[in-house]
Design a protein around this motif. Structure first.
Motif, mmCIF file in Angstrom:
data_model
loop_
_atom_site.group_PDB
_atom_site.id
_atom_site.type_symbol
_atom_site.label_atom_id
_atom_site.label_comp_id
_atom_site.label_asym_id
_atom_site.label_seq_id
_atom_site.Cartn_x
_atom_site.Cartn_y
_atom_site.Cartn_z
ATOM 1 N N GLU A 1 0.889 -1.369 0.011
ATOM 2 C CA GLU A 1 0.062 0.147 -0.255
ATOM 3 C C GLU A 1 0.820 1.203 -0.045
ATOM 4 O O GLU A 1 0.525 2.182 -0.713
ATOM 5 C CB GLU A 1 -0.865 0.069 1.084
ATOM 6 C CG GLU A 1 -2.077 -0.829 1.107
ATOM 7 C CD GLU A 1 -2.920 -1.022 2.425
ATOM 8 O OE1 GLU A 1 -4.030 -1.717 2.440
ATOM 9 O OE2 GLU A 1 -2.447 -0.802 3.597
ATOM 10 N N SER B 1 2.268 1.688 -3.264
ATOM 11 C CA SER B 1 1.419 2.171 -4.266
ATOM 12 C C SER B 1 1.266 3.735 -4.446
ATOM 13 O O SER B 1 1.030 4.218 -5.456
ATOM 14 C CB SER B 1 0.000 1.664 -3.908
ATOM 15 O OG SER B 1 -0.132 0.211 -3.799
ATOM 16 N N LEU C 1 -4.473 -4.177 -5.278
ATOM 17 C CA LEU C 1 -5.123 -3.758 -4.183
ATOM 18 C C LEU C 1 -6.355 -2.832 -3.979
ATOM 19 O O LEU C 1 -7.088 -3.127 -3.061
ATOM 20 C CB LEU C 1 -3.791 -2.893 -3.318
ATOM 21 C CG LEU C 1 -2.627 -3.770 -3.096
ATOM 22 C CD1 LEU C 1 -1.250 -2.602 -2.590
ATOM 23 C CD2 LEU C 1 -2.685 -4.695 -2.074
ATOM 24 N N ARG D 1 -9.813 -3.799 -2.360
ATOM 25 C CA ARG D 1 -10.568 -2.954 -1.204
ATOM 26 C C ARG D 1 -12.080 -2.844 -1.857
ATOM 27 O O ARG D 1 -12.959 -3.069 -1.070
ATOM 28 C CB ARG D 1 -9.987 -1.672 -1.439
ATOM 29 C CG ARG D 1 -10.576 -0.658 -0.616
ATOM 30 C CD ARG D 1 -9.965 0.573 -0.617
ATOM 31 N NE ARG D 1 -10.750 1.516 0.386
ATOM 32 C CZ ARG D 1 -9.985 1.929 1.335
ATOM 33 N NH1 ARG D 1 -8.622 1.915 1.653
ATOM 34 N NH2 ARG D 1 -10.406 2.998 2.183
#
Length: 109
Positions: A26, A29, A84, A88
């Motif tokens: 994350e 990212s 990701l 989510r």
């Protein structure tokens, strides 16, 4: 020896199966990060972070480069960030359905 694709996919998802690794991905990212920037965000010991980064490197999800004495990590592909985001979205939909189901169980509804 040729392994079936489903086995390779399972190994891939095992690599993603640790909260520290997800948090690292994350962070990466958003932008490239040095180890020193990642460490306070994941709340693990430096040696433990190093092990997680090594797993992500071996799996081909992240790459590292040295800038002076600093090691900087980056995603190998923007598709990792896409993955990701999709996860989510799926989780949000699943939780929305569960919230709806719970509200149906409450008295008076």
């Amino acid at each position: 020896m040729h392994r079936p694709l489903y086995e390779v996919k399972a190994e891939f998802f095992k690599t993603l199966g640790h909260p520290v690794r997800i948090r690292i991905l994350e962070l990466l990212s958003e932008r490239d990060h040095s180890v020193g920037e990642i460490l306070p965000e994941v709340a693990v010991e430096a040696a433990n972070l190093s092990q997680h980064l090594a797993v992500l490197r071996r799996s081909g999800l992240v790459t590292s480069r040295k800038t002076g004495a600093t090691v900087v990590y980056a995603l190998t592909s923007p598709q990792v960030a896409d993955l990701l985001r999709v996860a989510r979205s799926i989780l949000t939909e699943v939780l929305d359905v569960r919230v709806e189901q719970l509200s149906d169980l409450r008295p008076g509804t």
